[in-house]
Scaffold this active site. Structure first.
Site, PDB file in Angstrom:
ATOM      1  N   PRO A   7       1.014  -1.157  -0.125  1.00 17.03           N
ATOM      2  CG  PRO A   7       0.083  -1.020   2.054  1.00 17.03           C
ATOM      3  CD  PRO A   7       0.761  -2.023   1.231  1.00 17.03           C
ATOM      4  CG  ASP A   8      -0.569   5.159  -1.585  1.00 15.03           C
ATOM      5  OD1 ASP A   8      -1.448   4.790  -0.760  1.00 15.03           O
ATOM      6  OD2 ASP A   8      -1.080   5.497  -2.857  1.00 15.03           O
ATOM      7  CG  PHE A   9       3.136   6.395   2.876  1.00 11.83           C
ATOM      8  CD1 PHE A   9       3.204   5.690   4.319  1.00 11.83           C
ATOM      9  CD2 PHE A   9       3.986   6.114   1.922  1.00 11.83           C
ATOM     10  CE1 PHE A   9       4.511   5.016   4.481  1.00 11.83           C
ATOM     11  CE2 PHE A   9       5.241   5.335   2.120  1.00 11.83           C
ATOM     12  CZ  PHE A   9       5.486   4.948   3.369  1.00 11.83           C
ATOM     13  NE  ARG A  10       1.103  12.064   3.046  1.00 13.19           N
ATOM     14  CZ  ARG A  10       2.570  11.535   3.191  1.00 13.19           C
ATOM     15  NH1 ARG A  10       3.030  10.996   1.710  1.00 13.19           N
ATOM     16  NH2 ARG A  10       3.264  12.013   4.343  1.00 13.19           N
ATOM     17  CG  ASN A  58       9.128   3.895  -2.953  1.00  7.58           C
ATOM     18  OD1 ASN A  58       8.432   4.663  -2.278  1.00  7.58           O
ATOM     19  ND2 ASN A  58       8.906   3.405  -4.175  1.00  7.58           N
ATOM     20  CG  ASP A  95       9.543  -0.885  -2.288  1.00  9.78           C
ATOM     21  OD1 ASP A  95      10.366  -0.743  -2.794  1.00  9.78           O
ATOM     22  OD2 ASP A  95       8.494  -0.505  -2.531  1.00  9.78           O
ATOM     23  CG  HIS A 123      12.092   9.388   2.840  1.00 14.38           C
ATOM     24  ND1 HIS A 123      10.730   9.464   2.407  1.00 14.38           N
ATOM     25  CD2 HIS A 123      12.674  10.395   2.773  1.00 14.38           C
ATOM     26  CE1 HIS A 123      10.389  10.726   2.189  1.00 14.38           C
ATOM     27  NE2 HIS A 123      11.629  11.335   2.077  1.00 14.38           N
TER      28      HIS A 123
HETATM   29  P1  OAD Z   1       1.903   8.754  -1.011  1.00 15.43           P
HETATM   30  O1  OAD Z   1       0.916   7.738  -0.590  1.00 15.43           O
HETATM   31  O2  OAD Z   1       1.874   9.979  -0.478  1.00 15.43           O
HETATM   32  O3  OAD Z   1       1.742   9.136  -2.539  1.00 15.43           O
HETATM   33  C1  OAD Z   1       1.435   8.037  -3.573  1.00 15.43           C
HETATM   34  C2  OAD Z   1       1.198   8.723  -4.873  1.00 15.43           C
HETATM   35  O4  OAD Z   1       0.941   7.898  -5.865  1.00 15.43           O
HETATM   36  C3  OAD Z   1      -0.247   9.198  -4.822  1.00 15.43           C
HETATM   37  O5  OAD Z   1      -0.265  10.529  -5.442  1.00 15.43           O
HETATM   38  C4  OAD Z   1      -1.306   8.473  -5.365  1.00 15.43           C
HETATM   39  O6  OAD Z   1      -2.357   8.629  -5.879  1.00 15.43           O
HETATM   40  C5  OAD Z   1      -0.304   7.842  -6.262  1.00 15.43           C
HETATM   41  N1  OAD Z   1      -0.649   6.210  -6.840  1.00 15.43           N
HETATM   42  C6  OAD Z   1      -0.700   5.399  -5.814  1.00 15.43           C
HETATM   43  N2  OAD Z   1      -0.690   4.052  -6.732  1.00 15.43           N
HETATM   44  C7  OAD Z   1      -0.529   4.538  -7.742  1.00 15.43           C
HETATM   45  C8  OAD Z   1      -0.401   3.935  -9.095  1.00 15.43           C
HETATM   46  N3  OAD Z   1      -0.447   2.482  -9.337  1.00 15.43           N
HETATM   47  N4  OAD Z   1      -0.266   4.525 -10.188  1.00 15.43           N
HETATM   48  C9  OAD Z   1      -0.151   5.736 -10.186  1.00 15.43           C
HETATM   49  N5  OAD Z   1      -0.080   6.604  -9.032  1.00 15.43           N
HETATM   50  C10 OAD Z   1      -0.411   5.957  -8.076  1.00 15.43           C
HETATM   51  O7  OAD Z   1       3.609   8.092  -1.013  1.00 15.43           O
HETATM   52  P2  OAD Z   1       4.687   9.039  -1.352  1.00 15.43           P
HETATM   53  O8  OAD Z   1       4.637  10.150  -2.119  1.00 15.43           O
HETATM   54  O9  OAD Z   1       5.943   7.899  -1.512  1.00 15.43           O
HETATM   55  O10 OAD Z   1       7.989   8.925   4.429  1.00 15.43           O
HETATM   56  O11 OAD Z   1       4.939   9.246   0.489  1.00 15.43           O
HETATM   57  C11 OAD Z   1       6.508  10.180   0.591  1.00 15.43           C
HETATM   58  C12 OAD Z   1       6.697   9.920   2.290  1.00 15.43           C
HETATM   59  O12 OAD Z   1       5.417   9.913   2.929  1.00 15.43           O
HETATM   60  C13 OAD Z   1       7.135   8.308   2.389  1.00 15.43           C
HETATM   61  O13 OAD Z   1       8.267   8.096   2.076  1.00 15.43           O
HETATM   62  C14 OAD Z   1       6.873   8.187   3.761  1.00 15.43           C
HETATM   63  C15 OAD Z   1       5.557   8.799   3.882  1.00 15.43           C
HETATM   64  O14 OAD Z   1       5.374   9.618   5.230  1.00 15.43           O
HETATM   65  C16 OAD Z   1       8.371   8.777   5.506  1.00 15.43           C
HETATM   66  O15 OAD Z   1       7.701   7.660   6.394  1.00 15.43           O
HETATM   67  C17 OAD Z   1       9.497   9.626   6.137  1.00 15.43           C
END
Ligand code: OAD
Length: 388
Positions: free
Chosen positions: A53-56, A127, A129, A146
């Site tokens: 999963p992503d974060f947001r 990432n 991972d 990170h």
């Molecule tokens: P986010 O979860 O903030 O952002 C992920 C982005 O990818 C969002 O804009 C989603 O819409 C998009 N997305 C998800 N799945 C997708 C897909 N299959 N194709 C295209 N777009 C997709 O994740 P990060 O930006 O990586 O830091 O978050 C940054 C940092 O926030 C992380 O490294 C982590 C977190 O807190 C720490 O823990 C310090």
């Protein structure tokens, strides 16, 4: 910057570098050999199709699913001040955060393909991972902005903590303490928490985007600084491509920004197709399939030629050139004769001093750790699933 980076540029503003703000123009720019130093910036969105999963993301993101940890706010789980007061939530979650035996996505393989083509200047990833390495991108091309789970240490005195003990702590969901008895500080994996410094390698390389001739941003909300400012470091007329399900950061505010607001995997396939690389990309990705031996790109070995054969080939080539230039006058013929002689001399000289091309290629694959042990060099406790 000379421009408000928060505003989208009008569609009719002419680009400075590309012919138009389209994928086709961008592909032409690459195919014409004008993109030789590409920086790639990635986030959790490039790994969601691998099952992480992503974060947001509103429903599926990690932060939307932490109610059980009773945090004051979701990001507190990665906040160093909160961790000091209450490390339990992080350790309750750590098991789930640990990279498993995930397969890199085709987006990871696209970055590897850029590297194979000699076009990747640097990958900046948020990432943890390690799927970029698993896809075969060499360590020296990756900036893990990170951090990663590769090491762990005391947050107070930085005393290193053994991996096997960390593994056990994560398994037991218990909080490890510094082995230096005078310190007894909290220990955590060296992933960067909010309130902590990014690795020195990030700061050393953060101005590299200035030297790039193309920037590709994928799968990130660009909501965490200082990473989020990286794309702004690119030159004003350097094309920037965003492949993401939503528009983020300042991408779209410059005349040479191209936005592909869609799934990363679909986006890189489109770009690869427009560049004529789709088959190569699929092949590169297929090497990451479970059960596939990790194959470093091998140059096709040509049958060995004798010195005479090489000389004859050179003569044929040059004769052909001569025949094409029927209007050469005598002076040019003389020059050509000398040139042929010099060429022969150089070939002979090279034969005596240079190791064979095949010998050089033999060693080239050995620098990539992923070619031999997958993620085990980073997470030695993780047993790879048996190949399918
Ligand atoms: P986010 O979860 O903030 O952002 C992920 C982005 O990818 C969002 O804009 C989603 O819409 C998009 N997305 C998800 N799945 C997708 C897909 N299959 N194709 C295209 N777009 C997709 O994740 P990060 O930006 O990586 O830091 O978050 C940054 C940092 O926030 C992380 O490294 C982590 C977190 O807190 C720490 O823990 C310090």
């Amino acid at each position: 910057m000379g421009q408000d980076e928060s505003r989208m540029v009008d569609d009719d503003t002419p680009p400075k570098t590309l012919d138009s703000r389209s994928l086709e123009s961008l592909a032409k720019y690459i195919k014409d050999g004008r993109a030789k130093r590409i920086v790639v910036m990635t986030g959790a969105g490039i790994s969601t199709s691998a099952g992480i999963p992503d974060f947001r993301s509103p429903d599926t993101g990690l932060y939307a699913n932490l109610q059980r940890l009773n945090l004051p706010y979701a990001e507190a789980v990665f906040d160093i001040d909160y961790f000091r007061k209450n490390p339990d939530p992080f350790y309750a979650l750590a098991q789930e955060l640990y990279p498993g035996s995930y397969r890199p996505t085709i987006t990871h393989s696209f970055i590897k393909l850029l590297h194979d083509k000699g076009l990747l200047l640097k990958l900046f990833t948020q990432n943890i991972d390690c799927l970029e390495r698993e896809a075969g991108v060499p360590d020296d091309k990756i900036i893990e902005a990170h951090g990663s789970f590769a090491k762990q240490s005391c947050i107070e005195c930085k005393y290193p903590y053994p991996k096997d003990q960390m593994q056990q702590a994560i398994k037991d969901k218990s909080v490890p303490r510094c082995l230096n008895s005078e310190c007894n500080g909290l220990v955590k994996p060296e992933i960067v928490f909010f309130g902590e410094q990014l690795p020195e390698s990030f700061f050393r390389n953060r101005f590299l985007p200035e030297d790039s001739d193309l920037c590709i941003v994928m799968g990130t909300s660009l909501s965490v600084q200082p990473f989020a400012s990286l794309p702004q470091a690119c030159g004003e007329s350097t094309p920037r491509l965003l492949i993401n399900s939503e528009q983020v950061g300042s991408l779209g505010s410059r005349a040479d920004d191209v936005l592909l607001l869609e799934d990363c995997d679909a986006g890189v396939r489109k770009l690869a197709e427009a560049c004529g690389w789709l088959e190569e990309l699929e092949n590169t990705w297929s090497e990451t399939a479970p059960g596939q031996p990790r194959i470093e790109k091998k140059k096709v070995e040509e049958p060995k030629k004798t010195r005479d054969e090489k000389l004859a080939e050179e003569v044929d080539k040059l004769t052909e050139e001569v025949e094409k230039s029927l209007k050469l006058h005598q002076e040019q013929h003389e020059w050509l004769a000398n040139h042929v002689d010099n060429k022969f001399a150089r070939i002979q000289e090279n034969e005596e001093t240079t190791p064979s091309v095949n010998a050089l290629h033999t060693g080239s694959g050995s620098t990539s750790k992923s070619s031999s042990g997958g993620l085990q060099h980073v997470f030695p406790w993780i047993e790879k699933k048996p190949t399918l």
